[in-house]
Motif scaffolding. Structure first.
Motif, PDB file in Angstrom:
ATOM      1  N   PRO A 157       0.660  -1.213  -0.096  1.00 40.66           N
ATOM      2  CA  PRO A 157      -0.191   0.046  -0.126  1.00 40.66           C
ATOM      3  C   PRO A 157       0.839   1.288   0.009  1.00 40.66           C
ATOM      4  CG  PRO A 157      -0.777  -1.565   1.561  1.00 40.66           C
ATOM      5  CD  PRO A 157       0.278  -2.225   0.947  1.00 40.66           C
ATOM      6  N   GLY A 158       1.954   1.287   0.340  1.00 36.63           N
ATOM      7  CA  GLY A 158       2.937   2.381   0.480  1.00 36.63           C
ATOM      8  C   GLY A 158       3.571   2.628  -0.761  1.00 36.63           C
ATOM      9  N   ASN A 159       3.220   1.853  -2.089  1.00 37.29           N
ATOM     10  CA  ASN A 159       3.968   2.332  -3.116  1.00 37.29           C
ATOM     11  C   ASN A 159       3.555   3.786  -3.740  1.00 37.29           C
ATOM     12  OD1 ASN A 159       4.548   2.403  -6.223  1.00 37.29           O
ATOM     13  ND2 ASN A 159       5.058   0.172  -5.878  1.00 37.29           N
ATOM     14  N   ARG A 160       4.371   4.541  -3.692  1.00 35.41           N
ATOM     15  CA  ARG A 160       4.120   5.951  -4.293  1.00 35.41           C
ATOM     16  C   ARG A 160       3.935   6.188  -5.551  1.00 35.41           C
ATOM     17  NH1 ARG A 160       7.829  10.909  -2.201  1.00 35.41           N
ATOM     18  NH2 ARG A 160       6.613  12.701  -3.279  1.00 35.41           N
ATOM     19  N   ALA A 161       4.809   5.463  -6.278  1.00 32.17           N
ATOM     20  CA  ALA A 161       4.591   5.605  -7.740  1.00 32.17           C
ATOM     21  C   ALA A 161       3.409   5.235  -8.300  1.00 32.17           C
ATOM     22  CB  ALA A 161       5.965   4.828  -8.213  1.00 32.17           C
ATOM     23  N   ALA A 162       2.813   4.088  -7.834  1.00 30.99           N
ATOM     24  CA  ALA A 162       1.598   3.311  -8.228  1.00 30.99           C
ATOM     25  C   ALA A 162       0.483   4.566  -7.753  1.00 30.99           C
ATOM     26  CB  ALA A 162       1.377   2.080  -7.593  1.00 30.99           C
ATOM     27  N   ALA A 163       0.456   4.868  -6.415  1.00 34.67           N
ATOM     28  CA  ALA A 163      -0.465   5.796  -5.834  1.00 34.67           C
ATOM     29  C   ALA A 163      -0.277   7.284  -6.705  1.00 34.67           C
ATOM     30  CB  ALA A 163      -0.271   6.192  -4.516  1.00 34.67           C
ATOM     31  N   GLU A 164       0.689   7.513  -7.243  1.00 38.27           N
ATOM     32  CA  GLU A 164       0.614   8.932  -8.029  1.00 38.27           C
ATOM     33  C   GLU A 164       0.141   8.499  -9.413  1.00 38.27           C
ATOM     34  OE1 GLU A 164       4.676  10.257  -7.505  1.00 38.27           O
ATOM     35  OE2 GLU A 164       4.391  10.995  -5.683  1.00 38.27           O
ATOM     36  N   ALA A 165       0.419   7.441 -10.038  1.00 41.90           N
ATOM     37  CA  ALA A 165       0.025   7.137 -11.198  1.00 41.90           C
ATOM     38  C   ALA A 165      -1.399   7.009 -11.414  1.00 41.90           C
ATOM     39  CB  ALA A 165       0.528   5.706 -11.801  1.00 41.90           C
ATOM     40  N   LEU A 166      -1.940   6.345 -10.178  1.00 39.57           N
ATOM     41  CA  LEU A 166      -3.642   6.200 -10.194  1.00 39.57           C
ATOM     42  C   LEU A 166      -4.226   7.618  -9.953  1.00 39.57           C
ATOM     43  CD1 LEU A 166      -3.873   3.135  -8.272  1.00 39.57           C
ATOM     44  CD2 LEU A 166      -4.559   3.471 -10.514  1.00 39.57           C
ATOM     45  N   THR A 167      -3.664   8.384  -9.160  1.00 34.71           N
ATOM     46  CA  THR A 167      -4.123   9.989  -8.919  1.00 34.71           C
ATOM     47  C   THR A 167      -4.074  10.841 -10.312  1.00 34.71           C
ATOM     48  OG1 THR A 167      -3.628   9.899  -6.521  1.00 34.71           O
ATOM     49  CG2 THR A 167      -4.008  11.993  -7.592  1.00 34.71           C
ATOM     50  N   ALA A 168      -2.925  10.697 -10.927  1.00 32.56           N
ATOM     51  CA  ALA A 168      -2.879  11.453 -12.176  1.00 32.56           C
ATOM     52  C   ALA A 168      -3.524  10.889 -13.383  1.00 32.56           C
ATOM     53  CB  ALA A 168      -1.295  11.455 -12.488  1.00 32.56           C
ATOM     54  N   ALA A 169      -3.914   9.811 -13.570  1.00 29.22           N
ATOM     55  CA  ALA A 169      -4.563   9.053 -14.518  1.00 29.22           C
ATOM     56  C   ALA A 169      -6.153   9.595 -14.730  1.00 29.22           C
ATOM     57  CB  ALA A 169      -4.496   7.528 -14.690  1.00 29.22           C
ATOM     58  N   PRO A 170      -6.266   9.955 -15.930  1.00 24.02           N
ATOM     59  CA  PRO A 170      -7.684  10.470 -16.252  1.00 24.02           C
ATOM     60  C   PRO A 170      -8.685   9.457 -15.904  1.00 24.02           C
ATOM     61  CG  PRO A 170      -6.744  10.467 -18.491  1.00 24.02           C
ATOM     62  CD  PRO A 170      -5.665  10.147 -17.058  1.00 24.02           C
ATOM     63  N   ARG A 171      -9.914   9.448 -15.285  1.00 28.21           N
ATOM     64  CA  ARG A 171     -10.789   8.495 -15.186  1.00 28.21           C
ATOM     65  C   ARG A 171     -11.321   8.027 -16.422  1.00 28.21           C
ATOM     66  NH1 ARG A 171     -10.666   7.448  -9.917  1.00 28.21           N
ATOM     67  NH2 ARG A 171     -10.645   9.081  -8.535  1.00 28.21           N
ATOM     68  N   ARG A 172     -11.546   6.691 -16.691  1.00 25.50           N
ATOM     69  CA  ARG A 172     -12.575   6.225 -17.722  1.00 25.50           C
ATOM     70  C   ARG A 172     -13.482   6.668 -17.919  1.00 25.50           C
ATOM     71  NH1 ARG A 172     -12.220  -0.143 -17.831  1.00 25.50           N
ATOM     72  NH2 ARG A 172     -11.396   0.000 -15.514  1.00 25.50           N
ATOM     73  N   GLY A 173     -13.594   7.102 -19.124  1.00 21.73           N
ATOM     74  CA  GLY A 173     -14.967   7.578 -19.672  1.00 21.73           C
ATOM     75  C   GLY A 173     -15.105   9.201 -19.613  1.00 21.73           C
ATOM     76  N   LYS A 174     -13.877   9.693 -19.193  1.00 17.48           N
ATOM     77  CA  LYS A 174     -14.084  11.335 -18.844  1.00 17.48           C
ATOM     78  C   LYS A 174     -12.858  11.693 -19.837  1.00 17.48           C
ATOM     79  CE  LYS A 174     -15.746  11.839 -14.324  1.00 17.48           C
ATOM     80  NZ  LYS A 174     -15.701  12.364 -12.895  1.00 17.48           N
ATOM     81  N   GLU A 175     -12.734  12.774 -20.487  1.00 19.32           N
ATOM     82  CA  GLU A 175     -11.743  13.290 -21.196  1.00 19.32           C
ATOM     83  C   GLU A 175     -10.540  13.961 -20.546  1.00 19.32           C
ATOM     84  OE1 GLU A 175     -11.436  16.441 -24.943  1.00 19.32           O
ATOM     85  OE2 GLU A 175     -13.324  15.498 -24.511  1.00 19.32           O
TER      86      GLU A 175
END
Length: 102
Positions: A82-100
């Motif tokens: 759960p402490g993987n910062r790179a993965a957490a940041e990637a999920l936060t930065a990624a646009p949500r599916r279905g949204k531009e």
């Protein structure tokens, strides 16, 4: 040097991960993925390192434009560690599916 480490002792799992990381940085995604496959096999019992493998795979998938697969890999990274910062940041930065993307 990492390839030499594998030639000397192919059981060392960390060399595979760092070779994958080096190939990812050199923009060699096919080689990076091959080394990630080996690292994932060899690091199955180590949650922190398995998380690092999933996060790097997520980054490579995102670069290929495979956003759903990248998101799934980043989620697996966080499940493993759960402490993987790179993965957490990637999920936060990624646009949500279905949204531009902005």
């Amino acid at each position: 040097m990492l390839e030499r480490a594998i030639a000397v002792d192919a059981r060392v799992p960390y060399a595979y991960y760092f070779l994958a990381k080096a190939h990812a940085a050199a923009n060699h995604p096919a080689l990076a993925n091959r080394f990630l496959d080996r690292a994932e096999q060899k690091l199955a019992g180590e949650p922190y390192w398995r998380s690092e493998v999933y996060a790097l795979r997520g980054k490579l998938l995102a670069q290929e434009g495979k956003s759903a697969a990248a998101e799934a890999s980043d989620r697996r990274a966080l499940e493993a560690w759960p402490g993987n910062r790179a993965a957490a940041e990637a999920l936060t930065a990624a646009p949500r599916r279905g949204k531009e993307a902005p």
